[in-house]
Scaffold this motif. Structure first.
Motif, PDB file in Angstrom:
ATOM      1  N   LYS A  84       0.681  -1.231   0.009  1.00  0.00           N
ATOM      2  CA  LYS A  84      -0.046   0.107  -0.115  1.00  0.00           C
ATOM      3  C   LYS A  84       0.964   1.350  -0.116  1.00  0.00           C
ATOM      4  O   LYS A  84       0.573   2.177  -0.770  1.00  0.00           O
ATOM      5  N   ALA A  85       1.920   1.398   0.816  1.00  0.00           N
ATOM      6  CA  ALA A  85       2.693   2.440   0.962  1.00  0.00           C
ATOM      7  C   ALA A  85       3.610   2.780  -0.325  1.00  0.00           C
ATOM      8  O   ALA A  85       3.754   3.720  -0.957  1.00  0.00           O
ATOM      9  N   PHE A  86       3.831   1.378  -1.115  1.00  0.00           N
ATOM     10  CA  PHE A  86       4.679   1.532  -2.162  1.00  0.00           C
ATOM     11  C   PHE A  86       3.750   2.234  -3.484  1.00  0.00           C
ATOM     12  O   PHE A  86       4.100   3.020  -4.174  1.00  0.00           O
ATOM     13  N   VAL A  87       2.373   1.426  -3.580  1.00  0.00           N
ATOM     14  CA  VAL A  87       1.627   2.098  -4.354  1.00  0.00           C
ATOM     15  C   VAL A  87       1.325   3.713  -4.158  1.00  0.00           C
ATOM     16  O   VAL A  87       1.034   4.459  -5.242  1.00  0.00           O
ATOM     17  N   ARG A  88       1.272   4.211  -3.164  1.00  0.00           N
ATOM     18  CA  ARG A  88       0.871   5.578  -2.924  1.00  0.00           C
ATOM     19  C   ARG A  88       2.034   6.464  -3.229  1.00  0.00           C
ATOM     20  O   ARG A  88       1.657   7.363  -3.654  1.00  0.00           O
TER      21      ARG A  88
END
Length: 114
Positions: A84-88
């Motif tokens: 999730k953090a990577f995609v953000r």
């Protein structure tokens, strides 16, 4: 100009220090392929679109990228939260693997942008 032996020793020490620094710095910023070879890759993300970023630190985890592929060592969070953090930061991913295993489909759906 002639260097005396003590001056030569001092200058060669400086040269060795500079060479060592250059080599170790080069290792720290080596592209994705080298990191993948040395076994420190825990996460691997393939982006839907290429990125121009080569190094990005996300929540304390350094991601090295080249084109559409980014890799990172193990982080302290659950894989879905890392995703999730990577995609953000990078946007949609085509694949996200943890230790060579694809993230489960339900978790992958949670990690994609809304």
């Amino acid at each position: 100009m002639t260097l005396s032996l003590p001056a030569f020793r001092k200058s060669s020490g400086v040269l060795l220090a500079v060479a060592y620094t250059a080599l170790t710095f080069g290792t720290a910023i080596t592209p994705v392929a080298a990191e993948a070879r040395d076994g420190t890759t825990h996460y691997r993300a393939e982006l839907a679109q290429p990125t121009t970023k080569t190094l990005e630190i996300i929540r304390g985890t350094p991601w090295q990228c080249k084109g559409t592929v980014c890799v990172a060592p193990k982080a302290g969070s659950r894989p879905v939260n890392v995703c999730k953090a990577f995609v953000r930061e990078f946007g949609e991913v085509a694949t996200f693997t943890v230790k060579g295993e694809a993230l489960a489909e339900d978790k992958m759906a949670k990690c994609q942008p809304a």
